[in-house]
Design an enzyme around this catalytic site. Structure first.
Site, PDB file in Angstrom:
ATOM      1  N   ASN A 176      26.892   6.349  23.745  1.00 48.51           N
ATOM      2  CA  ASN A 176      27.135   6.876  22.392  1.00 48.51           C
ATOM      3  C   ASN A 176      27.194   5.669  21.461  1.00 48.51           C
ATOM      4  O   ASN A 176      28.199   4.972  21.398  1.00 48.51           O
ATOM      5  CB  ASN A 176      28.470   7.648  22.383  1.00 48.51           C
ATOM      6  CG  ASN A 176      28.847   8.098  20.984  1.00 48.51           C
ATOM      7  OD1 ASN A 176      28.033   8.056  20.059  1.00 48.51           O
ATOM      8  ND2 ASN A 176      30.089   8.538  20.823  1.00 48.51           N
ATOM      9  N   LYS A 189      27.209   5.611  18.284  1.00 52.04           N
ATOM     10  CA  LYS A 189      27.925   5.884  17.024  1.00 52.04           C
ATOM     11  C   LYS A 189      27.083   5.363  15.843  1.00 52.04           C
ATOM     12  O   LYS A 189      25.854   5.398  15.928  1.00 52.04           O
ATOM     13  CB  LYS A 189      29.326   5.277  17.063  1.00 52.04           C
ATOM     14  CG  LYS A 189      30.073   5.676  18.350  1.00 52.04           C
ATOM     15  CD  LYS A 189      31.522   5.344  18.360  1.00 52.04           C
ATOM     16  CE  LYS A 189      32.117   5.775  19.686  1.00 52.04           C
ATOM     17  NZ  LYS A 189      33.559   5.669  19.737  1.00 52.04           N
ATOM     18  N   HIS A 192      32.851  15.308  19.027  1.00 53.67           N
ATOM     19  CA  HIS A 192      33.484  14.005  19.285  1.00 53.67           C
ATOM     20  C   HIS A 192      34.737  13.901  18.414  1.00 53.67           C
ATOM     21  O   HIS A 192      34.761  14.404  17.288  1.00 53.67           O
ATOM     22  CB  HIS A 192      32.496  12.874  18.952  1.00 53.67           C
ATOM     23  CG  HIS A 192      32.987  11.549  19.435  1.00 53.67           C
ATOM     24  ND1 HIS A 192      33.936  10.837  18.741  1.00 53.67           N
ATOM     25  CD2 HIS A 192      32.696  10.829  20.546  1.00 53.67           C
ATOM     26  CE1 HIS A 192      34.201   9.718  19.417  1.00 53.67           C
ATOM     27  NE2 HIS A 192      33.453   9.696  20.518  1.00 53.67           N
ATOM     28  N   GLU A 198      35.864  11.622  16.674  1.00 57.92           N
ATOM     29  CA  GLU A 198      35.629  11.018  15.347  1.00 57.92           C
ATOM     30  C   GLU A 198      35.097  12.067  14.374  1.00 57.92           C
ATOM     31  O   GLU A 198      35.429  12.051  13.191  1.00 57.92           O
ATOM     32  CB  GLU A 198      34.670   9.828  15.479  1.00 57.92           C
ATOM     33  CG  GLU A 198      35.389   8.619  16.100  1.00 57.92           C
ATOM     34  CD  GLU A 198      34.507   7.726  16.949  1.00 57.92           C
ATOM     35  OE1 GLU A 198      33.278   7.781  16.820  1.00 57.92           O
ATOM     36  OE2 GLU A 198      35.074   6.964  17.775  1.00 57.92           O
ATOM     37  N   GLU A 210      37.684  12.768  26.831  1.00 56.96           N
ATOM     38  CA  GLU A 210      37.924  11.481  26.184  1.00 56.96           C
ATOM     39  C   GLU A 210      39.308  11.480  25.528  1.00 56.96           C
ATOM     40  O   GLU A 210      39.465  12.025  24.421  1.00 56.96           O
ATOM     41  CB  GLU A 210      36.893  11.230  25.088  1.00 56.96           C
ATOM     42  CG  GLU A 210      35.469  11.195  25.558  1.00 56.96           C
ATOM     43  CD  GLU A 210      34.568  10.424  24.593  1.00 56.96           C
ATOM     44  OE1 GLU A 210      33.986   9.423  25.003  1.00 56.96           O
ATOM     45  OE2 GLU A 210      34.474  10.818  23.410  1.00 56.96           O
ATOM     46  N   GLY A 239      37.824   3.280  22.034  1.00 57.67           N
ATOM     47  CA  GLY A 239      37.688   2.034  21.274  1.00 57.67           C
ATOM     48  C   GLY A 239      38.937   1.176  21.250  1.00 57.67           C
ATOM     49  O   GLY A 239      39.045   0.248  20.450  1.00 57.67           O
ATOM     50  N   SER A 285      36.935   3.726  26.341  1.00 57.34           N
ATOM     51  CA  SER A 285      37.032   2.332  26.807  1.00 57.34           C
ATOM     52  C   SER A 285      36.519   2.123  28.229  1.00 57.34           C
ATOM     53  O   SER A 285      37.012   1.264  28.946  1.00 57.34           O
ATOM     54  CB  SER A 285      38.472   1.819  26.676  1.00 57.34           C
ATOM     55  OG  SER A 285      38.836   1.764  25.311  1.00 57.34           O
ATOM     56  N   GLY A 340      30.928   4.133  24.611  1.00 61.15           N
ATOM     57  CA  GLY A 340      30.688   3.710  23.234  1.00 61.15           C
ATOM     58  C   GLY A 340      30.423   2.217  23.171  1.00 61.15           C
ATOM     59  O   GLY A 340      29.299   1.750  23.414  1.00 61.15           O
ATOM     60  N   GLY A 341      31.458   1.451  22.866  1.00 61.38           N
ATOM     61  CA  GLY A 341      31.343   0.009  22.643  1.00 61.38           C
ATOM     62  C   GLY A 341      30.508  -0.733  23.689  1.00 61.38           C
ATOM     63  O   GLY A 341      29.620  -1.523  23.336  1.00 61.38           O
TER      64      GLY A 341
HETATM   65  P1  PGA Z   1      34.406   3.677  23.611  1.00 60.31           P
HETATM   66  O1  PGA Z   1      33.889   5.050  22.957  1.00 60.31           O
HETATM   67  O2  PGA Z   1      33.700   3.531  24.923  1.00 60.31           O
HETATM   68  O3  PGA Z   1      34.037   2.623  22.618  1.00 60.31           O
HETATM   69  O4  PGA Z   1      35.889   3.830  23.802  1.00 60.31           O
HETATM   70  C1  PGA Z   1      33.663   6.185  23.738  1.00 60.31           C
HETATM   71  C2  PGA Z   1      33.300   7.339  22.848  1.00 60.31           C
HETATM   72  O5  PGA Z   1      33.849   7.430  21.747  1.00 60.31           O
HETATM   73  O6  PGA Z   1      32.471   8.181  23.204  1.00 60.31           O
END
Ligand code: PGA
Length: 269
Positions: free
Chosen positions: A24, A26, A109, A111, A181, A187, A227, A248-249
């Protein structure tokens, strides 16, 4: 990928579990940065033995589809609108995503729920449109830190799954991917403990089996997100019932993401 087939000897159902890893991105990467990543990533991953999907920003989708055409990498979007077309300035429909060949859509998600006020009811409408367009939804669910501290995490997940799955035709259930999640882990560098992870995934699998039937629920892939990175992927992906990860990251760097893919391959049964 979860494959269900009949065991000739026992007649029982066997589930073969290859991990599913989803990136992802983002709101990261321009079209040329996406191109650079994908070319590098493909050259690092010529023989992928698991399912991998990359979800870049809308603007990069066509380029990503073109670059990944000859590879095993699938492409998905990070959101869509629930209507097919019309006066919804700035929005993209599931129909539009299907028309360019996208395969997955991340929905709900945290967010989007937090910054764009998406409710379970809205996510449910999006899930239905996505399935009608033969795309596969990746539905995100997760509790806040205060919900976990109050011991309400399972209640939250049950409510989110119940509402976002509402009125989905039984024959479509197996197309759905659920990503658990915990919001406080996204994050932040924090993850659930292995024990917490085990407990939550057993809970979700049992809940899905109870609500939607054992066979159907077994083909719903259940991902962990929050994470996940090259340092903890193997441990998290080894937890029973964890069918893969939503990253994500750590998915923004082709080397780190490749490391995670390698770890996922090593734990795939
Ligand atoms: P992250 O994000 O791996 O940066 O924690 C995961 C996500 O929001 O899908």
């Amino acid at each position: 990928m979860v494959l269900i087939y009949q065991d000739k000897n026992s007649g029982g159902v066997i589930v073969s579990n290859k991990k599913f890893i989803v990136a992802n991105w983002k709101m990261n990467k321009t079209v040329s940065e996406a191109e650079e990543f994908l070319k590098r990533f493909i050259s690092l991953n010529k023989n992928i033995d698991i399912e991998v999907a990359i979800c870049p920003p809308f603007l990069c989708l066509e380029k990503a589809l073109k670059i990944c055409k000859e590879s095993k990498i699938k492409i998905g979007a990070q959101n869509c609108h629930f209507e097919k077309s019309g006066a919804f300035t700035g929005e993209i429909s599931a129909n539009m995503l299907a028309s360019i060949g996208a395969e997955y859509v991340i929905l709900g998600h945290s967010e989007r729920r937090n910054y764009f006020y998406e409710t379970d009811k809205i996510v449910n409408k999006k899930v239905k449109t996505v399935l009608e367009n033969k795309l596969k939804p990746i539905i995100c669910v997760g509790e806040t830190l205060s919900e976990r501290e109050k011991g309400k995490e399972k209640e939250k997940i049950k409510t989110q799954i119940g509402l976002t799955f509402k009125d989905i035709p039984p024959e479509k259930i197996s197309e759905i991917v659920v990503a658990y999640e915990p919001i406080w882990a996204i994050g932040t560098g924090k993850t659930v403990s292995i024990e917490e992870c085990k407990e939550m995934f057993v809970f979700i699998k049992n809940y899905l089996a109870f609500e939607y039937g054992l066979k159907e629920s077994r083909s719903i892939r259940l991902l962990y997100g929050g994470s996940m990175n090259e340092k903890n992927a193997k441990e998290l992906l080894s937890v029973p019932n964890v069918d893969g990860g939503l990253i994500g990251g750590a998915s923004l760097n082709p080397f780190k993401f490749t490391d995670i893919i390698n770890q996922a391959e090593s734990v795939a049964q």
